[in-house]
Design a protein around this motif. Structure first.
Motif, PDB file in Angstrom:
ATOM      1  N   UNK A   7     -34.365  -5.640  -5.250  1.00 15.81           N
ATOM      2  CA  UNK A   7     -33.366  -4.593  -5.051  1.00 15.81           C
ATOM      3  C   UNK A   7     -32.038  -4.886  -5.730  1.00 15.81           C
ATOM      4  N   UNK A   8     -32.005  -5.863  -6.629  1.00 14.87           N
ATOM      5  CA  UNK A   8     -30.763  -6.164  -7.346  1.00 14.87           C
ATOM      6  C   UNK A   8     -30.792  -5.471  -8.705  1.00 14.87           C
ATOM      7  N   UNK A   9     -29.843  -4.582  -8.982  1.00  8.52           N
ATOM      8  CA  UNK A   9     -29.844  -3.906 -10.280  1.00  8.52           C
ATOM      9  C   UNK A   9     -29.623  -4.892 -11.427  1.00  8.52           C
ATOM     10  N   UNK A  10     -30.251  -4.618 -12.550  1.00 13.01           N
ATOM     11  CA  UNK A  10     -30.048  -5.394 -13.777  1.00 13.01           C
ATOM     12  C   UNK A  10     -29.261  -4.549 -14.764  1.00 13.01           C
ATOM     13  N   UNK A  11     -28.529  -5.223 -15.633  1.00 14.36           N
ATOM     14  CA  UNK A  11     -27.843  -4.500 -16.695  1.00 14.36           C
ATOM     15  C   UNK A  11     -28.836  -3.973 -17.729  1.00 14.36           C
ATOM     16  N   UNK A  12     -29.970  -4.668 -17.847  1.00 11.93           N
ATOM     17  CA  UNK A  12     -30.970  -4.265 -18.830  1.00 11.93           C
ATOM     18  C   UNK A  12     -32.339  -4.772 -18.374  1.00 11.93           C
ATOM     19  N   UNK A  13     -33.388  -3.959 -18.616  1.00 13.66           N
ATOM     20  CA  UNK A  13     -34.767  -4.343 -18.310  1.00 13.66           C
ATOM     21  C   UNK A  13     -35.561  -4.326 -19.606  1.00 13.66           C
ATOM     22  N   UNK A  14     -36.236  -5.430 -19.885  1.00 12.32           N
ATOM     23  CA  UNK A  14     -37.017  -5.597 -21.111  1.00 12.32           C
ATOM     24  C   UNK A  14     -38.459  -5.895 -20.747  1.00 12.32           C
ATOM     25  N   UNK A  15     -39.391  -5.197 -21.379  1.00 12.52           N
ATOM     26  CA  UNK A  15     -40.818  -5.448 -21.202  1.00 12.52           C
ATOM     27  C   UNK A  15     -41.367  -6.050 -22.488  1.00 12.52           C
ATOM     28  N   UNK A  16     -41.980  -7.231 -22.382  1.00  7.18           N
ATOM     29  CA  UNK A  16     -42.674  -7.860 -23.512  1.00  7.18           C
ATOM     30  C   UNK A  16     -44.128  -7.400 -23.478  1.00  7.18           C
ATOM     31  N   UNK A  17     -44.578  -6.781 -24.541  1.00  8.88           N
ATOM     32  CA  UNK A  17     -45.942  -6.246 -24.577  1.00  8.88           C
ATOM     33  C   UNK A  17     -46.669  -6.785 -25.790  1.00  8.88           C
TER      34      UNK A  17
END
Length: 404
Positions: free
Chosen positions: A183-193
């Motif tokens: 439940x802690x917001x992030x400044x950015x979310x990155x998915x490695x695919x």
């Protein structure tokens, strides 16, 4: 986080019956589901003979912290309902050992849940304060009729089938557990695919030394959550040991709460599998098909307002020595196609950014091979030093779009 993701998170909480602890949920860990293959496939599944009536404990390392956690369980490829009689979560350390008491995980206020065929279920929030890099364990007790049809083959983490407090069996695959949210917001979310290079084949077990692990540790203090959506044997255009990137990117990337960017490294198996024991009758791959696939991913990314960062394909001459794949997995023609694709990726304006993994990992004396210090030993997958070098060339500036 994008407003629509926050709204979706609130709606999911309301539907689950859980109290709203936060307006935003952030991915802290992930393992992309794939269908369990039959016993005639070349590789064992790494699963126990049966999960019915069993308790399976799965340790993992979080890439992001928070005060409350939720888990997502998957029966995405199941053809029958999957009963889970109980789920528990605890702080974990080495192996199956726990650092604290197990807390019950509820689903709509109930301790048990039955996951319909083809579905994923997200739990109610559990109050368990954690930080990035924290080890936790999720234990699932399956109903007696449960059958595993959905798993993640290359966990790079040992799981444990328990008989009370005793370890009855060790397993090398993930079972049902698809994600952990905080439940802690992030400044950015990155998915490695990507394929096995992203999934971590070649990286040591239980040590969190895949390139997305290195990237997550470096960027967490800067407000970035990084999760891994790699599948070993994955391909861009066709199903491999999991569905193709084109088939699964909506679920495994664009549906991730708050996603801002995808780092995509894919194409090795599209090029290498045709004519090999994996796909002996498949026609050779072409540059035009690969370009069309990347263009399709780029269009989807733009539609979802997600930055697409692509990686060039590392060399793999001599891959998989002393195996039935050695003679046909690599060829001069396949290497020429890899180079053509990499040259095109370096020049195309379809994508938002480029990570030149090829330049980082190749042998300076033979650009068709991995640099020996970066090789895990199979001439295909990077080892620890190679994975760290890959992560090191992914800058926050590139991810945020401040430079190409």
């Amino acid at each position: 986080m994008k407003p629509i993701a926050a709204t979706t998170a609130l709606l999911l909480l309301a539907l689950s019956g859980g109290a709203v602890h936060s307006e935003e949920w952030t991915p802290a860990w992930a393992a992309s589901p794939e269908a369990v293959w039959d016993t005639e496939f070349d590789f064992p599944t790494g699963l126990p003979d049966s999960i019915g009536g069993q308790t399976i404990r799965q340790p993992l390392t979080l890439a992001w912290g928070g005060d409350n956690l939720r888990i997502t369980l998957s029966n995405s490829y199941g053809t029958r309902p999957l009963p889970v009689d109980a789920a528990m979560i605890a702080l974990g350390s080495e192996g199956a050992a726990l650092e604290g008491p197990e807390l019950p995980i509820l689903f709509g206020g109930k301790p048990e849940v039955t996951i319909p065929p083809g579905a994923r279920i997200t739990s109610d929030p559990v109050a368990l304060p954690v930080e990035a890099g924290q080890r936790i364990s999720v234990s699932l007790r399956y109903g007696k009729g449960a059958v595993a049809q959905d798993f993640h083959w290359d966990a790079r983490e040992t799981g444990f089938v328990l008989d009370g407090d005793r370890i009855d069996e060790e397993i090398t695959a993930r079972v049902s557990l698809a994600s952990v949210l905080t439940d802690r917001p992030a400044e950015m979310v990155v998915v490695a695919m990507g394929d096995s290079i992203t999934d971590g084949n070649g990286a040591a077990m239980n040590e969190d030394v895949r390139w997305p692990d290195f990237l997550a540790r470096r960027l967490a203090p800067q407000g970035v959550a990084v999760v891994n959506a790699g599948i070993s044997g994955g391909r861009l255009l066709s199903d491999g040991m999991g569905e193709s990137v084109l088939a699964r990117i909506d679920r495994d990337a664009f549906a991730v709460p708050g996603i801002d960017a995808v780092v995509l490294l894919i194409g090795t198996n599209d090029i290498a599998w045709p004519g090999s024991p994996f796909a002996p009758d498949e026609a050779p791959m072409t540059l035009e098909r690969l370009q069309a696939g990347i263009a399709a991913v780029a269009a989807m990314s733009k539609a979802h307002d997600v930055r697409l960062i692509v990686g060039t394909i590392p060399p793999f001459r001599g891959a998989l020595p002393d195996t039935p794949l050695e003679a046909t997995y690599w060829s001069a023609g396949k290497d020429a196609l890899r180079r053509e694709l990499n040259d095109w990726l370096r020049e195309t304006d379809l994508v938002d950014g480029l990570v030149d993994f090829d330049t980082v990992l190749r042998d300076p004396d033979d650009s068709s091979r991995l640099n020996p210090p970066f090789d895990s030993g199979d001439r295909l997958h990077p080892g620890v030093a190679g994975n760290e070098a890959m992560a090191d060339v992914i800058s926050l500036v590139l991810l945020k779009g401040e430079a190409r």
